[in-house]
Write a protein that holds these residues in place. Structure first.
Motif, PDB file in Angstrom:
ATOM      1  N   GLU A 143       0.844  -1.186   0.000  1.00  0.00           N
ATOM      2  CA  GLU A 143       0.000   0.000   0.000  1.00  0.00           C
ATOM      3  C   GLU A 143       0.879   1.235   0.000  1.00  0.00           C
ATOM      4  O   GLU A 143       1.958   1.241   0.612  1.00  0.00           O
ATOM      5  CB  GLU A 143      -0.925   0.017   1.225  1.00  0.00           C
ATOM      6  N   LEU A 144       0.434   2.282  -0.678  1.00  0.00           N
ATOM      7  CA  LEU A 144       1.195   3.519  -0.773  1.00  0.00           C
ATOM      8  C   LEU A 144       0.426   4.677  -0.147  1.00  0.00           C
ATOM      9  O   LEU A 144      -0.788   4.809  -0.338  1.00  0.00           O
ATOM     10  CB  LEU A 144       1.495   3.860  -2.236  1.00  0.00           C
ATOM     11  N   ASP A 145       1.145   5.497   0.599  1.00  0.00           N
ATOM     12  CA  ASP A 145       0.580   6.735   1.120  1.00  0.00           C
ATOM     13  C   ASP A 145       0.819   7.823   0.073  1.00  0.00           C
ATOM     14  O   ASP A 145       1.799   8.572   0.127  1.00  0.00           O
ATOM     15  CB  ASP A 145       1.257   7.092   2.451  1.00  0.00           C
ATOM     16  N   VAL A 146      -0.046   7.867  -0.915  1.00  0.00           N
ATOM     17  CA  VAL A 146       0.089   8.799  -2.029  1.00  0.00           C
ATOM     18  C   VAL A 146      -1.303   9.035  -2.604  1.00  0.00           C
ATOM     19  O   VAL A 146      -2.184   8.176  -2.466  1.00  0.00           O
ATOM     20  CB  VAL A 146       1.044   8.222  -3.104  1.00  0.00           C
ATOM     21  N   ARG A 147      -1.516  10.186  -3.194  1.00  0.00           N
ATOM     22  CA  ARG A 147      -2.821  10.489  -3.788  1.00  0.00           C
ATOM     23  C   ARG A 147      -2.714  10.381  -5.305  1.00  0.00           C
ATOM     24  O   ARG A 147      -1.792  10.928  -5.915  1.00  0.00           O
ATOM     25  CB  ARG A 147      -3.275  11.897  -3.396  1.00  0.00           C
ATOM     26  N   LEU A 148      -3.681   9.672  -5.891  1.00  0.00           N
ATOM     27  CA  LEU A 148      -3.710   9.498  -7.341  1.00  0.00           C
ATOM     28  C   LEU A 148      -5.089   9.828  -7.884  1.00  0.00           C
ATOM     29  O   LEU A 148      -6.111   9.576  -7.233  1.00  0.00           O
ATOM     30  CB  LEU A 148      -3.352   8.059  -7.725  1.00  0.00           C
ATOM     31  N   ARG A 149      -5.112  10.349  -9.099  1.00  0.00           N
ATOM     32  CA  ARG A 149      -6.380  10.545  -9.806  1.00  0.00           C
ATOM     33  C   ARG A 149      -6.778   9.250 -10.505  1.00  0.00           C
ATOM     34  O   ARG A 149      -5.965   8.355 -10.680  1.00  0.00           O
ATOM     35  CB  ARG A 149      -6.232  11.664 -10.848  1.00  0.00           C
ATOM     36  N   GLU A 150      -8.023   9.209 -10.933  1.00  0.00           N
ATOM     37  CA  GLU A 150      -8.512   8.029 -11.659  1.00  0.00           C
ATOM     38  C   GLU A 150      -7.645   7.737 -12.882  1.00  0.00           C
ATOM     39  O   GLU A 150      -7.327   6.592 -13.181  1.00  0.00           O
ATOM     40  CB  GLU A 150      -9.967   8.249 -12.098  1.00  0.00           C
ATOM     41  N   SER A 151      -7.249   8.791 -13.589  1.00  0.00           N
ATOM     42  CA  SER A 151      -6.487   8.595 -14.821  1.00  0.00           C
ATOM     43  C   SER A 151      -5.068   8.095 -14.567  1.00  0.00           C
ATOM     44  O   SER A 151      -4.384   7.670 -15.492  1.00  0.00           O
ATOM     45  CB  SER A 151      -6.420   9.904 -15.612  1.00  0.00           C
ATOM     46  N   ALA A 168       0.334   0.671  -9.858  1.00  0.00           N
ATOM     47  CA  ALA A 168      -0.483   1.351  -8.860  1.00  0.00           C
ATOM     48  C   ALA A 168      -1.949   1.381  -9.301  1.00  0.00           C
ATOM     49  O   ALA A 168      -2.257   1.726 -10.441  1.00  0.00           O
ATOM     50  CB  ALA A 168       0.030   2.766  -8.643  1.00  0.00           C
ATOM     51  N   VAL A 169      -2.840   1.012  -8.379  1.00  0.00           N
ATOM     52  CA  VAL A 169      -4.279   1.029  -8.653  1.00  0.00           C
ATOM     53  C   VAL A 169      -4.990   1.637  -7.448  1.00  0.00           C
ATOM     54  O   VAL A 169      -4.431   1.703  -6.351  1.00  0.00           O
ATOM     55  CB  VAL A 169      -4.833  -0.386  -8.932  1.00  0.00           C
ATOM     56  N   LEU A 170      -6.221   2.069  -7.648  1.00  0.00           N
ATOM     57  CA  LEU A 170      -7.001   2.649  -6.560  1.00  0.00           C
ATOM     58  C   LEU A 170      -7.803   1.563  -5.863  1.00  0.00           C
ATOM     59  O   LEU A 170      -8.678   0.942  -6.467  1.00  0.00           O
ATOM     60  CB  LEU A 170      -7.932   3.736  -7.096  1.00  0.00           C
ATOM     61  N   GLY A 171      -7.495   1.318  -4.584  1.00  0.00           N
ATOM     62  CA  GLY A 171      -8.280   0.395  -3.783  1.00  0.00           C
ATOM     63  C   GLY A 171      -9.478   1.119  -3.196  1.00  0.00           C
ATOM     64  O   GLY A 171      -9.692   2.313  -3.454  1.00  0.00           O
ATOM     65  N   PRO A 172     -10.295   0.426  -2.383  1.00  0.00           N
ATOM     66  CA  PRO A 172     -11.484   1.059  -1.797  1.00  0.00           C
ATOM     67  C   PRO A 172     -11.164   2.299  -0.966  1.00  0.00           C
ATOM     68  O   PRO A 172     -11.886   3.284  -0.992  1.00  0.00           O
ATOM     69  CB  PRO A 172     -12.076  -0.054  -0.923  1.00  0.00           C
ATOM     70  N   ARG A 173     -10.038   2.275  -0.225  1.00  0.00           N
ATOM     71  CA  ARG A 173      -9.704   3.410   0.641  1.00  0.00           C
ATOM     72  C   ARG A 173      -8.237   3.832   0.533  1.00  0.00           C
ATOM     73  O   ARG A 173      -7.803   4.717   1.256  1.00  0.00           O
ATOM     74  CB  ARG A 173     -10.002   3.055   2.106  1.00  0.00           C
ATOM     75  N   ARG A 174      -7.476   3.194  -0.329  1.00  0.00           N
ATOM     76  CA  ARG A 174      -6.043   3.478  -0.383  1.00  0.00           C
ATOM     77  C   ARG A 174      -5.487   3.097  -1.763  1.00  0.00           C
ATOM     78  O   ARG A 174      -6.176   2.419  -2.538  1.00  0.00           O
ATOM     79  CB  ARG A 174      -5.317   2.680   0.701  1.00  0.00           C
ATOM     80  N   VAL A 175      -4.278   3.526  -2.024  1.00  0.00           N
ATOM     81  CA  VAL A 175      -3.608   3.143  -3.267  1.00  0.00           C
ATOM     82  C   VAL A 175      -2.877   1.824  -3.029  1.00  0.00           C
ATOM     83  O   VAL A 175      -2.087   1.690  -2.088  1.00  0.00           O
ATOM     84  CB  VAL A 175      -2.608   4.228  -3.716  1.00  0.00           C
ATOM     85  N   LEU A 176      -3.159   0.856  -3.865  1.00  0.00           N
ATOM     86  CA  LEU A 176      -2.535  -0.457  -3.790  1.00  0.00           C
ATOM     87  C   LEU A 176      -1.575  -0.634  -4.958  1.00  0.00           C
ATOM     88  O   LEU A 176      -1.712   0.023  -5.986  1.00  0.00           O
ATOM     89  CB  LEU A 176      -3.593  -1.564  -3.835  1.00  0.00           C
TER      90      LEU A 176
END
Length: 288
Positions: A143-151, A168-176
């Protein structure tokens, strides 16, 4: 000339890492969806399945601003990996199987608004393999402590030395991060077969509560499926598989991964209150 400071040296090193990786990172356009992908092999791009539209044409946006048509070579919803084919000359990205430790710096190189982007964060969780909610086997939990957009989904996760350790993909509550081991295993099967084999019992099941635990009532049976061949009937209640008490229908479904195809399992059930047992050879789930 001003001597470089530790912070400016770090900044230059990070910029260099991103510059080396960005040429292999592309934008993915499908219907109204925008995502990121990276060149895995010559003419083959890995991207996030969740961000890929279910219909319509797919295009790849290259770093030089040009576009190329792409086709879906295969996709696996359970591991969030999709594989695209495109006639492009971009060199593939080399992946490392190393899993970064907790607290390590991580950089996600992706695309945003069709241009290269980068985000810096930290590995906030690093552990052993796990199963996704859809039953996919993920070889390591990162898991990464980082913010990502959908794109930016489908972007490449790098360690501080510039080694690419996953997607990197968007998990339910965090970046996985889908790690290299999972990408190599799944993408290789998608390249050859276009799909991932899944185990199939040929049963429609409904959870039921029993006096001594949980069971799964057979609501319907595929007449051409492996359970029918073994003698399982509608109305039977499955209570154990391979001498392991059933903990639920979902738990049973999760055991039917790619490695289960062809295996013979011992199924314990009750029919009219009386115990019965069956040996079922797990089949391969038909394509939807």
């Amino acid at each position: 000339m001003t001597a470089p400071t530790p912070l400016s040296s770090l900044s230059s090193a990070l910029a260099d890492v991103v510059a080396r990786t960005a040429p292999a990172v592309v934008s993915v356009h499908s219907h109204r969806s925008r995502a990121t992908g990276f060149v895995w092999k010559d003419g083959l791009i890995v991207t996030a399945d969740e961000a890929l539209a279910d219909e319509g044409e797919v295009e790849i946006g290259l770093p030089d601003g040009s576009r190329a048509a792409a086709t879906i070579a295969g996709r696996d919803h359970t591991t969030d990996i999709a594989l695209l084919r495109a006639e492009i000359a971009t060199a593939p990205l080399k992946l490392t199987a190393t899993v970064p430790p907790l607290g390590a710096l991580a950089i996600v190189v992706a695309t945003s608004r069709e241009t290269p982007s980068a985000a810096l964060g930290m590995v906030s969780a690093s552990g052993s393999g796990w199963r996704s909610l859809r039953g996919g086997e993920i070889d390591a939990r990162i898991e990464l402590d980082v913010r990502l957009r959908e794109s930016q989904q489908g972007g490449v996760a790098l360690d501080a030395s510039g080694e690419a350790f996953g997607m990197a993909v968007l998990g339910p509550r965090r970046v996985l991060v889908i790690p290299t081991a999972t990408i190599e295993r799944v993408a290789a099967q998608l390249e050859v077969r276009g799909r991932i084999a899944r185990g199939y019992l040929g049963l429609g099941l409904q959870p039921v509560r029993l006096d001594d635990g949980v069971g799964a009532m057979v609501m319907n049976v595929d007449k051409a499926g492996p359970s029918a061949a073994a003698g399982i009937r509608q109305g039977d209640v499955i209570v154990a598989v391979n001498d392991q008490k059933l903990s639920g229908v979902r738990a049973l479904s999760r055991t039917l991964g790619p490695s289960s195809v062809g295996a013979v399992v011992d199924v314990a059930a009750r029919r009219g209150g009386e115990p019965v047992s069956f040996k079922v050879t797990v089949g391969e789930r038909p394509e939807a």
